[in-house]
Design a protein around this motif. Structure first.
Motif, mmCIF file in Angstrom:
data_model
loop_
_atom_site.group_PDB
_atom_site.id
_atom_site.type_symbol
_atom_site.label_atom_id
_atom_site.label_comp_id
_atom_site.label_asym_id
_atom_site.label_seq_id
_atom_site.Cartn_x
_atom_site.Cartn_y
_atom_site.Cartn_z
ATOM 1 N N ARG A 206 1.186 -0.946 0.078
ATOM 2 C CA ARG A 206 -0.196 -0.251 0.215
ATOM 3 C C ARG A 206 0.846 1.221 0.109
ATOM 4 O O ARG A 206 0.657 2.520 -0.637
ATOM 5 N N LEU B 194 0.142 2.991 -3.610
ATOM 6 C CA LEU B 194 -1.121 4.174 -3.246
ATOM 7 C C LEU B 194 -0.280 5.114 -2.548
ATOM 8 O O LEU B 194 -0.611 6.566 -3.272
ATOM 9 N N LEU C 202 -5.881 -1.189 0.199
ATOM 10 C CA LEU C 202 -5.636 -0.321 -0.489
ATOM 11 C C LEU C 202 -7.031 0.678 0.097
ATOM 12 O O LEU C 202 -7.008 1.494 -0.045
#
Length: 239
Positions: free
Chosen positions: A137, A141, A197
């Protein structure tokens, strides 16, 4: 996953870029290169600016996430996809953009992985699968896609939920399209990654007419707004 030298439009042959000549770091997408990407998307699909941005994001996030998603799903090895270590070029007319990874890109692994004992400087050992997913993550992200999303918002009015829905569907499709050669249940892998996520509410896994799992989106990539409208198979908008 696809054969050592399989040519996938959107990814460098063999994934790693040993000679970076002609490649640029994707960190440049926060500047003029993002304008070039969005303009290329607009011309390719004859799309309005907001739709061009949504479709560019959809294509980019699928190819970007694919190596990390399948690395985790197949071997619990996650390349850490910083915008410096992911490279791009626009020379292949088939995909919107071609991505590749630097040969020395850091990789997160578990203590049980043989790479954990290799002593290689790019290998990062984490204690648990939960910690491995957090590395997934953070690199994909938090440090890569969130700054890109903010840069897109500076250019067009486009909802965060719309964009993250494409990320969620891309992660799910990546696992399902490789399910026959992946260990473990696909649903568990998909749910674990999407929950990590924070996008697990944006897609649903459903059975198709043949009983195989498919992805039902709860957002739209805006392809239906094109001059030749397209409604994707799993779109929340029904034809």
């Amino acid at each position: 996953m696809f054969g050592t030298s399989t040519q996938l439009p959107g990814l460098a042959p063999d994934l790693l870029v040993t000679d970076p000549s002609g490649w640029r770091p994707t960190a440049e997408l926060r500047g003029h290169s993002l304008d070039a990407l969005l303009d290329s998307s607009r011309r390719r699909w004859n799309a309005q600016p907001h739709a061009a941005a949504a479709l560019a994001w959809k294509a980019y996030t699928y190819w970007l996430a694919l190596p990390a998603v399948l690395g985790y799903a197949s071997a619990r090895r996650v390349p850490l996809l910083s915008a410096h270590d992911v490279l791009m070029h626009f020379d292949d007319p088939r995909p919107l953009v071609t991505l590749g990874l630097r040969a020395d890109i850091p990789v997160a692994v578990l203590p049980s992985d043989p790479l954990a004992l290799s002593g290689l400087p790019q290998v990062r050992v984490v204690p648990t699968e939960a910690a491995l997913r957090e590395e997934f993550r953070a690199s994909l992200l938090d440090r890569h896609l969130t700054p890109l999303l903010d840069a897109i918002h500076d250019r067009v009015r486009l909802g965060r939920r719309t964009l993250l829905g494409s990320l969620a569907s891309g992660v799910a499709y990546a696992v399902l399209r490789s399910a026959d050669v992946l260990p473990g249940p696909s649903t568990e892998t998909i749910n674990a990654l999407l929950t990590t996520l924070g996008v697990d509410d944006l897609v649903e896994l459903v059975a198709d007419a043949g009983g195989r799992l498919d992805v039902q989106r709860r957002t739209c990539c805006l392809a239906f707004t094109l001059p030749q409208p397209k409604v994707c198979k799993g779109c929340c908008i029904k034809p």
